[in-house]
Motif scaffolding. Sequence first.
Motif, PDB file in Angstrom:
ATOM      1  N   ARG A  75       0.856  -1.185   0.000  1.00  0.00           N
ATOM      2  CA  ARG A  75       0.000   0.000   0.000  1.00  0.00           C
ATOM      3  C   ARG A  75       0.888   1.229   0.000  1.00  0.00           C
ATOM      4  NH1 ARG A  75      -4.640   2.299   4.104  1.00  0.00           N
ATOM      5  NH2 ARG A  75      -5.268   3.941   2.666  1.00  0.00           N
ATOM      6  N   GLN A  76       1.105   1.759  -1.181  1.00  0.00           N
ATOM      7  CA  GLN A  76       1.961   2.937  -1.333  1.00  0.00           C
ATOM      8  C   GLN A  76       1.391   3.814  -2.447  1.00  0.00           C
ATOM      9  OE1 GLN A  76       5.972   1.486  -2.093  1.00  0.00           O
ATOM     10  NE2 GLN A  76       6.162   0.615  -0.033  1.00  0.00           N
ATOM     11  N   THR A  77       1.712   5.090  -2.401  1.00  0.00           N
ATOM     12  CA  THR A  77       1.285   6.002  -3.463  1.00  0.00           C
ATOM     13  C   THR A  77       2.448   6.216  -4.428  1.00  0.00           C
ATOM     14  OG1 THR A  77      -0.255   7.115  -2.001  1.00  0.00           O
ATOM     15  CG2 THR A  77       0.443   8.347  -3.936  1.00  0.00           C
ATOM     16  N   VAL A  78       2.185   5.997  -5.705  1.00  0.00           N
ATOM     17  CA  VAL A  78       3.223   6.191  -6.725  1.00  0.00           C
ATOM     18  C   VAL A  78       3.404   7.691  -6.940  1.00  0.00           C
ATOM     19  CG1 VAL A  78       3.866   5.747  -9.130  1.00  0.00           C
ATOM     20  CG2 VAL A  78       2.604   4.000  -7.828  1.00  0.00           C
ATOM     21  N   THR A  79       4.627   8.167  -6.775  1.00  0.00           N
ATOM     22  CA  THR A  79       4.868   9.609  -6.886  1.00  0.00           C
ATOM     23  C   THR A  79       5.653   9.969  -8.151  1.00  0.00           C
ATOM     24  OG1 THR A  79       6.801   9.302  -5.472  1.00  0.00           O
ATOM     25  CG2 THR A  79       4.774  10.057  -4.402  1.00  0.00           C
ATOM     26  N   ALA A  80       6.366   8.999  -8.729  1.00  0.00           N
ATOM     27  CA  ALA A  80       7.099   9.271  -9.978  1.00  0.00           C
ATOM     28  C   ALA A  80       7.351   7.959 -10.711  1.00  0.00           C
ATOM     29  CB  ALA A  80       8.441   9.957  -9.677  1.00  0.00           C
ATOM     30  N   ILE A  81       7.293   8.043 -12.050  1.00  0.00           N
ATOM     31  CA  ILE A  81       7.586   6.867 -12.874  1.00  0.00           C
ATOM     32  C   ILE A  81       8.648   7.277 -13.878  1.00  0.00           C
ATOM     33  CG2 ILE A  81       6.623   5.156 -14.490  1.00  0.00           C
ATOM     34  CD1 ILE A  81       3.810   5.960 -13.434  1.00  0.00           C
ATOM     35  N   ASP A  82       9.737   6.523 -13.936  1.00  0.00           N
ATOM     36  CA  ASP A  82      10.751   6.754 -14.967  1.00  0.00           C
ATOM     37  C   ASP A  82      10.655   5.573 -15.938  1.00  0.00           C
ATOM     38  OD1 ASP A  82      12.972   6.819 -16.570  1.00  0.00           O
ATOM     39  OD2 ASP A  82      14.357   7.412 -14.968  1.00  0.00           O
ATOM     40  N   VAL A  88      10.328   3.213 -10.322  1.00  0.00           N
ATOM     41  CA  VAL A  88       9.135   3.853  -9.784  1.00  0.00           C
ATOM     42  C   VAL A  88       9.443   4.359  -8.388  1.00  0.00           C
ATOM     43  CG1 VAL A  88       6.789   3.385  -8.979  1.00  0.00           C
ATOM     44  CG2 VAL A  88       7.601   2.339 -11.098  1.00  0.00           C
ATOM     45  N   SER A  89       9.030   5.583  -8.101  1.00  0.00           N
ATOM     46  CA  SER A  89       9.177   6.092  -6.727  1.00  0.00           C
ATOM     47  C   SER A  89       7.806   6.149  -6.088  1.00  0.00           C
ATOM     48  CB  SER A  89       9.767   7.507  -6.725  1.00  0.00           C
ATOM     49  OG  SER A  89      10.990   7.499  -7.409  1.00  0.00           O
ATOM     50  N   THR A  90       7.775   5.775  -4.831  1.00  0.00           N
ATOM     51  CA  THR A  90       6.519   5.864  -4.076  1.00  0.00           C
ATOM     52  C   THR A  90       6.810   6.533  -2.749  1.00  0.00           C
ATOM     53  OG1 THR A  90       6.774   3.836  -2.798  1.00  0.00           O
ATOM     54  CG2 THR A  90       5.856   3.591  -5.020  1.00  0.00           C
ATOM     55  N   ASP A  91       5.744   6.768  -1.966  1.00  0.00           N
ATOM     56  CA  ASP A  91       5.959   7.341  -0.637  1.00  0.00           C
ATOM     57  C   ASP A  91       6.614   6.324   0.298  1.00  0.00           C
ATOM     58  OD1 ASP A  91       3.766   5.709  -0.488  1.00  0.00           O
ATOM     59  OD2 ASP A  91       2.416   7.180   0.432  1.00  0.00           O
TER      60      ASP A  91
END
Length: 377
Positions: A75-82, A88-91
């Motif tokens: 359970r994480q929010t995706v904050t950036a996708i390369d 992928v960056s998440t919180d």
Amino acid sequence: MKTRVVVLGAGFGGLELATMCSEALGDEVEVTLIDKNDAFVFGYSKLDVMFGRSTPEAVRLAYRDIAKPGVRFLRQTVTAIDPQARRVSTDGGDHEADVLVVALGADYDFGATPGLAEAGNEFYSVAGASRLGELLPSFSRGRAIVGVCGAPFKCPPAPSEAALLLHDYLSARGVRADCEISFVIPFGTPVPPSPETSRALLAAFAEHDIEFVPNRRVSSLDGARHVAVLDDGSEMPYDLFLGVPKHRAPDVVPESGMAVDGYVPVDPKTLQTRFPGVYAVGDVATIGVPKAGVFAEGAARVVAASLIAGVRGGKQPGAYDGLGSCYIEFGAGRVGRVDVDFLSGPKPTGTFQEPSETLVAEKRHFGSSRRARWFGR
Ligand SMILES: Cc1cc2nc3c(=O)[nH]c(=O)nc-3n(C[C@H](O)[C@H](O)[C@H](O)COP(=O)(O)OP(=O)(O)OC[C@H]3O[C@@H](n4cnc5c(N)ncnc54)[C@H](O)[C@@H]3O)c2cc1C
């Protein structure tokens, strides 16, 4: 090294993809399924919540119940996708993928329709449907508008169902004669690919005295005057507005550089984006099919089959077919079905099955089979 599959979004597309990979490959692959929410809700359950047939708690399918070999839910929010680096960056941290599947669905752009947030209501989110569920019991007189604020929108038959179920709801409360129902939609007919389905819906609207306003969308609401302004400048007074908000891809998608005109273009046969090893399925992708769970699921199955073939060295799957069936509630417990074919011909086509007991049972099975398959419930 195991193949690292990172799936963004645990909706129809993400859940089906993770399930197929687990069934075929178990922990031969490492599937990381990421979603910002703690539960999945079927789209049609929002109508159940709005009309008091169920509660927001009862329609939630908790992700913690997912127990599949090889699949890890975060359970994480995706904050950036390369997409170039498949990172992928998440919180909760960063995730590297060998195969990245973007299945983030479509979000709602409440701000795009001035007045909607302050003066109207929507039934496309669980929160909006719950709020309408609280308001509807006190609506006993005046005009209700079921209004679509922009296309494309999820599940094109859903607002027709809302108008028919509203008729039922008001009739059951004995106030229908004191209420008017109008339905505004930016299409010429309720379900354009299927003239037969549209005819059946138009007949039901006529039978139940529901005003059908085609080829128009609601562009703003004037809360002070209780007026909906349509895209041709005409005005419709209302006492209760039940809206379908404008849609857009989640912000992180356009920010990633993957989107063109708002959504992610893919090869309609393989669902591959222009970035190697990166796929997009479901409502977030531009592919020429409607935004609906059945299409998201069908696309996910093609990507999963391709992945499984890659790991096992088998034959690659055939192209995605763009076929899908949607159940349509006609009111009074009646359920019809439209079967649509979006990709095989020069234009989409659809066939209609009249409401029947068999289809009522089929719709129930549609939900229960997926609940069992995805959540083991
Ligand atoms: C009222 C209504 C009725 C419907 N009826 C039907 C029907 O009868 N049949 C049918 O087939 N379809 C129906 N639909 C449509 C269906 O719900 C959607 O089309 C379907 O869910 C799309 O699947 P998806 O996997 O593309 O996206 P979704 O199921 O929307 O999943 C996307 C997931 O991504 C997650 N997410 C988004 N952004 C982020 C982020 N930044 N970080 C982490 N997670 C994120 C979301 O939380 C969500 O769980 C209906 C929809 C509505 C609103």
